[in-house]
Motif scaffolding. Structure first.
Motif, mmCIF file in Angstrom:
data_model
loop_
_atom_site.group_PDB
_atom_site.id
_atom_site.type_symbol
_atom_site.label_atom_id
_atom_site.label_comp_id
_atom_site.label_asym_id
_atom_site.label_seq_id
_atom_site.Cartn_x
_atom_site.Cartn_y
_atom_site.Cartn_z
ATOM 1 N N GLU A 40 0.782 -1.020 -0.074
ATOM 2 C CA GLU A 40 0.087 -0.080 -0.186
ATOM 3 C C GLU A 40 0.865 1.196 0.019
ATOM 4 O OE1 GLU A 40 -3.851 -1.497 2.574
ATOM 5 O OE2 GLU A 40 -2.058 -1.327 3.614
ATOM 6 N N ILE A 41 1.996 1.166 0.728
ATOM 7 C CA ILE A 41 2.857 2.181 0.644
ATOM 8 C C ILE A 41 3.509 2.477 -0.722
ATOM 9 C CG2 ILE A 41 5.159 3.099 1.652
ATOM 10 C CD1 ILE A 41 4.427 1.767 4.117
ATOM 11 N N ALA A 42 3.993 1.179 -1.283
ATOM 12 C CA ALA A 42 4.325 1.404 -2.583
ATOM 13 C C ALA A 42 3.342 2.182 -3.712
ATOM 14 C CB ALA A 42 4.639 0.036 -3.175
ATOM 15 N N LEU A 43 2.194 2.076 -3.528
ATOM 16 C CA LEU A 43 0.976 2.768 -4.585
ATOM 17 C C LEU A 43 1.271 4.068 -4.198
ATOM 18 C CD1 LEU A 43 -1.543 2.801 -6.070
ATOM 19 C CD2 LEU A 43 -2.621 2.618 -3.975
ATOM 20 N N PHE A 44 1.555 4.579 -3.033
ATOM 21 C CA PHE A 44 1.834 5.998 -2.751
ATOM 22 C C PHE A 44 3.069 6.743 -3.264
ATOM 23 C CE2 PHE A 44 -1.693 4.980 0.349
ATOM 24 C CZ PHE A 44 -2.578 6.042 0.066
ATOM 25 N N LEU A 45 3.979 5.785 -3.167
ATOM 26 C CA LEU A 45 5.278 6.371 -3.647
ATOM 27 C C LEU A 45 5.346 6.233 -5.249
ATOM 28 C CD1 LEU A 45 7.881 4.155 -1.453
ATOM 29 C CD2 LEU A 45 7.759 6.657 -1.811
ATOM 30 N N HIS A 46 4.576 5.364 -5.987
ATOM 31 C CA HIS A 46 4.501 5.300 -7.281
ATOM 32 C C HIS A 46 3.779 6.490 -7.634
ATOM 33 C CE1 HIS A 46 3.518 3.756 -11.338
ATOM 34 N NE2 HIS A 46 2.553 4.011 -11.218
ATOM 35 N N ALA A 54 6.129 13.954 -0.582
ATOM 36 C CA ALA A 54 4.868 14.095 -1.161
ATOM 37 C C ALA A 54 3.910 13.072 -1.207
ATOM 38 C CB ALA A 54 4.913 14.172 -2.699
ATOM 39 N N SER A 55 4.543 11.628 -0.766
ATOM 40 C CA SER A 55 3.865 10.443 -0.542
ATOM 41 C C SER A 55 3.279 10.530 0.822
ATOM 42 C CB SER A 55 4.701 9.229 -0.673
ATOM 43 O OG SER A 55 5.409 9.178 -1.898
ATOM 44 N N GLN A 56 3.894 10.973 1.813
ATOM 45 C CA GLN A 56 3.596 11.405 3.203
ATOM 46 C C GLN A 56 2.362 12.272 3.387
ATOM 47 O OE1 GLN A 56 6.621 12.749 5.344
ATOM 48 N NE2 GLN A 56 8.161 10.821 5.079
ATOM 49 N N ASN A 104 -1.018 1.099 -10.632
ATOM 50 C CA ASN A 104 0.477 0.933 -11.008
ATOM 51 C C ASN A 104 0.666 1.458 -12.406
ATOM 52 O OD1 ASN A 104 -0.931 -1.140 -12.080
ATOM 53 N ND2 ASN A 104 1.016 -2.667 -11.686
ATOM 54 N N ALA A 105 -0.091 1.853 -13.018
ATOM 55 C CA ALA A 105 -0.089 2.561 -14.332
ATOM 56 C C ALA A 105 0.918 3.826 -14.377
ATOM 57 C CB ALA A 105 -1.638 2.827 -14.974
ATOM 58 N N ILE A 143 -2.921 8.320 -7.561
ATOM 59 C CA ILE A 143 -2.861 8.206 -9.040
ATOM 60 C C ILE A 143 -1.894 9.417 -9.637
ATOM 61 C CG2 ILE A 143 -5.175 7.252 -9.239
ATOM 62 C CD1 ILE A 143 -5.935 9.929 -10.405
ATOM 63 N N ARG A 144 -1.551 8.944 -10.974
ATOM 64 C CA ARG A 144 -0.562 9.958 -11.798
ATOM 65 C C ARG A 144 -1.474 10.454 -12.789
ATOM 66 N NH1 ARG A 144 5.154 6.764 -13.033
ATOM 67 N NH2 ARG A 144 6.151 6.663 -11.096
ATOM 68 N N LEU A 145 -2.233 11.502 -12.331
ATOM 69 C CA LEU A 145 -3.054 12.007 -13.099
ATOM 70 C C LEU A 145 -2.380 12.904 -14.391
ATOM 71 C CD1 LEU A 145 -6.041 12.788 -13.466
ATOM 72 C CD2 LEU A 145 -5.897 14.885 -12.260
#
Length: 250
Positions: A40-46, A54-56, A104-105, A143-145
């Protein structure tokens, strides 16, 4: 760590494991936040291109909003009769499932069809809800908008933008592409990603609707469990200066 969690983490091969460890350590200093798993942390870092700070912020915003605005994130039983007309809840569910399946896109594109909207609809807009939704998408959703497309633009589009522009960051405003017809949309979005009604090859509206409905039903247990898990405990939140909203920008 269980095998299921290990398999989840393999979805994020480019996310730095040291950054995951750093975020996990940071979470131990934030007693009000849920102690989420590594994948779940990886999702925010991605979503934040590996930026730990920024992830925090995104983690803080995401779980705070989901806790403080429960009206949008509870009663999400996809088989209930009330759910069929609960459009507010449906929107957040679609976004959540989108993140779960495609978080993860490398980029995410949103499309809004204005067909059928009339000037009278503007008087019925809930601006508080619009502000809340825009904050969630911009500052909390991992997400990466990349792009926002508006098709079948209405003649009063400029007036509508005046209403919602104050809720949008400058970089998000620059992502907006307004189309008066489908032709220009094809220059920005691959036809294989568009429904047949938009000249694409991804299937008809009805086919896509049924496909996504099946995914919602298949994840009904996950939606119900998310309602009571990973919430913010406001009683444990470290105090922040009152000028900060929810303590989100400290």
């Amino acid at each position: 760590m269980g095998s299921e969690r290990v398999n989840e983490l393999t979805r994020w091969p480019r996310v730095d494991r040291d950054s995951i460890a750093t975020i996990r350590q940071w979470l131990t200093t934030q007693p009000h936040l849920p102690q989420i798993q590594e994948h779940e942390i990886a999702l925010f870092l991605h979503a934040n291109y590996g930026d730990e700070a920024a992830s925090q912020r995104t983690i803080e915003n995401y779980y705070t909003l989901r806790t403080n605005h429960r009206e949008c994130f509870t009663d999400r039983d996809v088989f209930s009769e009330a759910f069929q007309t609960a459009h507010r809840i449906m929107l957040t569910m679609c976004l959540d499932l989108w993140v779960k399946l495609d978080g993860n896109a490398n980029g995410h594109v949103m499309l809004q069809d204005m067909q059928g909207m009339h000037l009278g609809h503007m008087t019925k807009m809930n601006m508080a809800a619009a502000k809340k939704h825009m904050f969630y998408v911009q500052e909390a959703l991992p997400i990466r908008l990349k792009q926002l497309h508006v098709i079948n633009a209405v003649p009063f589009m400029s007036r509508l933008m005046l209403l919602v522009r104050p809720f949008m960051r400058k970089d998000v405003q620059e992502m907006i592409n307004i189309h008066v017809d489908i032709g220009t949309l094809h220059q920005s979005v691959p036809v294989e990603c568009l429904p047949s009604e938009y000249g694409g090859t991804a299937g008809t509206f009805q086919e896509l609707h049924e496909s996504f409905k099946e995914k919602l039903c298949a994840n009904s247990g996950w939606f119900r469990s998310e309602e009571s898990q990973n919430l913010v405990d406001e009683a444990k939140r470290p105090p922040k200066p009152k000028r900060y909203m929810f303590g989100l920008f400290g």
